[in-house]
Enzyme design. Structure first.
Site, mmCIF file in Angstrom:
data_model
loop_
_atom_site.group_PDB
_atom_site.id
_atom_site.type_symbol
_atom_site.label_atom_id
_atom_site.label_comp_id
_atom_site.label_asym_id
_atom_site.label_seq_id
_atom_site.Cartn_x
_atom_site.Cartn_y
_atom_site.Cartn_z
ATOM 1 N N LYS A 48 -28.882 -112.522 -34.398
ATOM 2 C CA LYS A 48 -29.278 -113.761 -35.065
ATOM 3 C C LYS A 48 -28.047 -114.467 -35.657
ATOM 4 C CE LYS A 48 -33.928 -112.012 -36.204
ATOM 5 N NZ LYS A 48 -34.879 -111.757 -37.339
ATOM 6 N N THR A 103 -38.119 -104.341 -40.870
ATOM 7 C CA THR A 103 -38.000 -105.806 -40.970
ATOM 8 C C THR A 103 -37.302 -106.225 -42.257
ATOM 9 O OG1 THR A 103 -40.072 -105.978 -39.743
ATOM 10 C CG2 THR A 103 -39.346 -107.946 -40.926
ATOM 11 N N HIS A 137 -33.040 -109.319 -33.792
ATOM 12 C CA HIS A 137 -34.438 -109.272 -33.373
ATOM 13 C C HIS A 137 -34.530 -108.236 -32.272
ATOM 14 C CE1 HIS A 137 -38.385 -110.378 -31.863
ATOM 15 N NE2 HIS A 137 -37.859 -110.292 -30.653
HETATM 16 P P1 ADP Z 1 -39.647 -108.000 -36.823
HETATM 17 O O1 ADP Z 1 -38.508 -108.978 -36.654
HETATM 18 O O2 ADP Z 1 -39.199 -106.725 -37.508
HETATM 19 O O3 ADP Z 1 -40.410 -107.737 -35.539
HETATM 20 P P2 ADP Z 1 -41.710 -109.872 -37.780
HETATM 21 O O4 ADP Z 1 -42.015 -110.229 -36.356
HETATM 22 O O5 ADP Z 1 -42.848 -109.543 -38.687
HETATM 23 O O6 ADP Z 1 -40.687 -108.626 -37.869
HETATM 24 O O7 ADP Z 1 -40.920 -111.070 -38.463
HETATM 25 C C1 ADP Z 1 -40.004 -111.842 -37.752
HETATM 26 C C2 ADP Z 1 -38.851 -112.195 -38.661
HETATM 27 O O8 ADP Z 1 -39.334 -112.978 -39.761
HETATM 28 C C3 ADP Z 1 -38.174 -111.008 -39.334
HETATM 29 O O9 ADP Z 1 -37.226 -110.364 -38.500
HETATM 30 C C4 ADP Z 1 -37.541 -111.643 -40.550
HETATM 31 O O10 ADP Z 1 -36.325 -112.340 -40.219
HETATM 32 C C5 ADP Z 1 -38.599 -112.674 -40.944
HETATM 33 N N1 ADP Z 1 -39.546 -112.147 -41.933
HETATM 34 C C6 ADP Z 1 -40.536 -111.250 -41.718
HETATM 35 N N2 ADP Z 1 -41.228 -110.999 -42.837
HETATM 36 C C7 ADP Z 1 -40.670 -111.779 -43.810
HETATM 37 C C8 ADP Z 1 -40.946 -111.994 -45.201
HETATM 38 N N3 ADP Z 1 -41.943 -111.343 -45.824
HETATM 39 N N4 ADP Z 1 -40.153 -112.857 -45.877
HETATM 40 C C9 ADP Z 1 -39.152 -113.510 -45.268
HETATM 41 N N5 ADP Z 1 -38.842 -113.367 -43.949
HETATM 42 C C10 ADP Z 1 -39.588 -112.515 -43.231
#
Ligand code: ADP
Length: 168
Positions: free
Chosen positions: A12, A99, A127
């Site tokens: 990212k 995450t 990601h």
């Molecule tokens: P992952 O990237 O671990 O698969 P998600 O798909 O739930 O997790 O979320 C996508 C992205 O959104 C995360 O990698 C992070 O950058 C952001 N994110 C997720 N949850 C939060 C949160 N509660 N507050 C702020 N940013 C978040």
């Protein structure tokens, strides 16, 4: 276990701004997978919104779109890679960590290099696709068939008359 399992990795904009590309690739090499595609790109709003469409209703959605588009960083780009090999999805997820970078195991990529900004954005450096269905959708979204060094999914030929730029 599927031999040719594929997963999408994005370094990212915070990862690029902090010059973490080498560190991230070194950590990911522990998974002993093959890189089947890689490129650097600026992320359009359309691509960002399509990639994160499942999170549309989350309170952090707008900031997340700005983050992945590079609006918070000088280097407005992302490095996208496809990793292929046995158990690729889980292995890359494990190396990436949770995450929330504050909750991620400190030995993971997100635990080592991630942070939560004062605006509450989880700048978690990478990601990694969460499951096989997401991986296929995301790889097809970020890459065209010809950008991946071997065939991963079925393709079809089409005739187009697209204007394209060539070296002069
Ligand atoms: P992952 O990237 O671990 O698969 P998600 O798909 O739930 O997790 O979320 C996508 C992205 O959104 C995360 O990698 C992070 O950058 C952001 N994110 C997720 N949850 C939060 C949160 N509660 N507050 C702020 N940013 C978040």
């Amino acid at each position: 276990m599927k031999e040719k399992e594929a997963t999408l990795v994005l370094i990212k904009p915070d990862g690029l701004a902090k010059s973490l590309t080498g560190n991230v690739l070194t950590r990911l090499s522990e998974a002993k997978l093959e890189i089947a595609a890689s490129k650097c790109l600026r992320v359009s709003r359309q691509l960002a919104e399509e990639h994160y469409k499942a999170l549309r209703d989350k309170p952090f959605y707008n900031e997340l779109i700005d983050y992945i588009m590079g609006k918070y960083h000088d280097r407005k780009k992302v490095m996208a890679l496809v990793y292929v090999g046995p158990g690729a999805i889980l292995r890359v997820r494990e190396l990436s960590g949770a995450t929330n970078p504050e909750e991620a195991d400190p030995t993971t990529i997100r635990g080592q290099y991630g942070r939560i900004t004062t605006k509450g954005v989880y700048e978690n450096v990478v990601h990694a696709s969460a499951n096989a269905q997401d991986a296929e959708r995301e790889i097809k979204l970020w890459f065209e068939p010809g950008e991946i060094i071997f065939p991963l999914y079925p393709t079809q030929p089409i005739e187009t008359t697209v204007k394209k730029r060539i070296w002069s």
